[in-house]
Structures are given as C-alpha cells and as structure tokens.
Write a protein that holds these residues in place. Sequence first.
Motif, short mmCIF file in Angstrom:
data_model
loop_
_atom_site.label_atom_id
_atom_site.label_comp_id
_atom_site.label_asym_id
_atom_site.label_seq_id
_atom_site.Cartn_x
_atom_site.Cartn_y
_atom_site.Cartn_z
N ASP A 167 0.87 -1.18 0.00
CA ASP A 167 0.00 0.00 0.00
C ASP A 167 0.91 1.23 0.00
O ASP A 167 1.49 1.60 1.03
CB ASP A 167 -0.90 -0.02 1.24
CG ASP A 167 -1.93 1.10 1.25
OD1 ASP A 167 -1.68 2.15 0.62
OD2 ASP A 167 -2.98 0.93 1.90
N VAL A 215 1.10 4.45 0.38
CA VAL A 215 0.42 5.66 0.86
C VAL A 215 1.23 6.93 0.54
O VAL A 215 2.38 7.06 0.95
CB VAL A 215 0.21 5.59 2.40
CG1 VAL A 215 -0.52 6.84 2.90
CG2 VAL A 215 -0.55 4.34 2.79
N ARG A 251 -2.24 -2.20 -3.73
CA ARG A 251 -3.56 -1.58 -3.54
C ARG A 251 -3.37 -0.11 -3.17
O ARG A 251 -2.66 0.20 -2.21
CB ARG A 251 -4.31 -2.30 -2.42
CG ARG A 251 -5.82 -2.16 -2.37
CD ARG A 251 -6.44 -0.87 -1.84
NE ARG A 251 -5.80 -0.19 -0.76
CZ ARG A 251 -6.02 1.09 -0.47
NH1 ARG A 251 -6.87 1.83 -1.15
NH2 ARG A 251 -5.36 1.68 0.52
N ASN A 282 -5.09 4.23 -3.80
CA ASN A 282 -6.15 5.06 -4.38
C ASN A 282 -5.68 5.56 -5.75
O ASN A 282 -4.54 5.32 -6.16
CB ASN A 282 -6.56 6.19 -3.42
CG ASN A 282 -5.43 7.15 -3.12
OD1 ASN A 282 -4.66 7.52 -4.00
ND2 ASN A 282 -5.33 7.58 -1.86
N GLU A 321 -2.43 7.58 -6.06
CA GLU A 321 -1.23 6.77 -5.79
C GLU A 321 -0.88 5.88 -6.98
O GLU A 321 0.30 5.75 -7.35
CB GLU A 321 -1.46 5.93 -4.52
CG GLU A 321 -1.46 6.78 -3.26
CD GLU A 321 -2.16 6.15 -2.06
OE1 GLU A 321 -2.06 6.73 -0.96
OE2 GLU A 321 -2.83 5.10 -2.20
MG MG Z 1 -4.47 4.92 1.45
#
Ligand code: MG
Length: 267
Positions: free
Chosen positions: A95, A97, A121, A123, A126
Amino acid sequence: MQTMTTPGAMLKAMREKPPLVQCITNYVAMNVAANVLLAAGASPAMVHAAEEAGEFAGIANALTINIGTLSTQWIDGMRAAAKAATSAGKPWVLDPVAHYATAFRRDAVASLLALKPSIIRGNASEIIALAGGESRGQGVDSRDPVEQAEGSARWLAERQQAVVAVTGPVDFVTDGAQAVRITGGSALMPQVTALGCSLTCLVGAFAATAPNNLFGATVAALATFAIAGEEAALGAAGPGSFAWRFLDALHALDAETLDARARISAA
Ligand SMILES: [Mg+2]
Ligand SMILES: Nc1ncnc2c1ncn2[C@@H]1O[C@H](COP(=O)(O)OP(=O)(O)O)[C@@H](O)[C@H]1O
Ligand SMILES: Cc1ncsc1CCOP(=O)(O)O
C-alpha cells in the motif's frame, strides 16, 4: 459444495481457517485495521521491527506493507519481511500511501517494488503516480478519478507482474490480462481514516486464503468492503457512527449475501 471461485466462497473459507496476517501498517491504521480483520474473520498481527519482521513473515500466511508513517527503521523491517515472504512463496501486498509526497517515500516505494509485491492496492492518485503519471493527490487523499487510473493500473500490473487494485467510488482490479470494476461502498468511507489501509490488510487475508487466485482474492476483499460499506451507511448519521456500523456490518456479512449483492463487472 461451493468452490473457491466466488467472493462469498472465499469469505467462508477465510472464516473456517482464519489466516494469520502480518500487517506492517501505520500508526493511524494499526488499531482500525486490526479490528477490521477480526470483524471479517482473520487474525491480524502488527509486527514491524527489523529484528523480528522477517522471522515473523515465515510464520504468517500473508504480509501487508503500508508506508503511511514511515521511518528508516521501519523500512528495514519492511524489506526484511518482504524478502522472507517472497522466499517462502507467501503473498504480500503493498500500500504505497502518499508515495508521491516526498523523496523519502518515493525511494522507499521503489525499493519495495523491487522486492516484487504480489498485489498493490492504492487510491487513484497513488496508482497514477506509481505508473509515472501526474497525480493530483493531496497527502494521503486521492484527488483523481479512478477511471483515470485504469490505464496506469494495467501498465503497472504488467510491469510488476502483480495484481493492482485502485479504489474509490468505483474500484478497479487488474492483473494485466483481466480486469473488473466493483461498485458499492459509501461516500462516508473516505471520511473515516485508515479504511483504505485496513482494506489492504483484508486483501492480505483473502490472499492468504486463496494464494493461487490472487486476482479473485483481491476482488473478494474489495467486494466485501463494498457491501459492508453500503450496509453500514444505511443507519449512519455521519463518519463516527459509520465507523462502528462498518465493523458490525463486516462481522454480520455472510457468504450468500456477499455473492447475491456484489456488483462486479468485466472492464
Ligand atoms: Mg491509502
Ligand atoms: N466515494 C466513495 N463511494 C463509495 N466507496 C468509496 C468511496 N471512496 C472510497 N470508497 C471505498 O473506500 C475504501 C477505501 O478506499 P480509498 O478511500 O480509495 O482508499 P485510501 O483510504 O487509501 O485513499 C474502498 O473500499 C473504496 O471502495
Ligand atoms: C492520515 C494518515 N497519515 C499518514 S498515514 C494516514 C492514514 C491514511 O489512511 P487511508 O490511506 O486509509 O486513508
């Protein structure tokens, strides 16, 4: 007998044999994500120290790595765990972030991508930035539409030989060869911190349950969030009551309801 091909079948299998998921996640998400995994039926362990993260990855059924609140010491733990998971043939989820925000994050993500995550995974902002595109993300929050990240996700999946999931109002999942969109959820979800991070941990739980079908496992985790999110929003007055209703909805969700209500279409 149900085969492990549907999200519901995977949810059922996960609960019958709760996987141990090593979550290296951020300070904001640790408690939220652990509760999400417990509510869904998995067994979370937040283990990140460099001295033990690699050893623990040998015990866990899957690993998730999230760079939300990063430090040099944490990166050492992340790298040790990723190497151990990969060498043991266990799935691990990245992830990334706000990786576009600083050079420190960009470098950390590049070094983690080199360790070959099974699933990524993020958004839309990203994922666009991971594929080298211009993202409009603001800190940890996306400012880009998921549709705009679909091409980036396909490119990234092929380049990394990984499953890539982009989340937002409509989710998109691809492994480079196939792709789907998943609808559902609630506009209250991005108003509760760390739900994306928690979803990454849940993707790890489903990946542990179906390690030979990581695309299906990722779709199942996202569909679980979509239906639980819809259910939680029904009685919620705002983000506060949504948050606890969401945990209850995850816990109450059964395999049949998930399969009947999940809205997954080929993309
Ligand atoms: Mg996030
Ligand atoms: N506007 C929205 N409507 C419905 N579901 C949403 C919406 N925004 C985010 N979600 C859901 O919230 C969860 C977290 O995704 P997201 O907010 O994109 O992650 P992050 O917190 O990492 O930015 C996912 O299950 C996603 O489908
Ligand atoms: C607010 C915040 N700051 C650093 S990590 C984090 C949590 C981000 O969670 P999510 O990506 O699930 O919104």
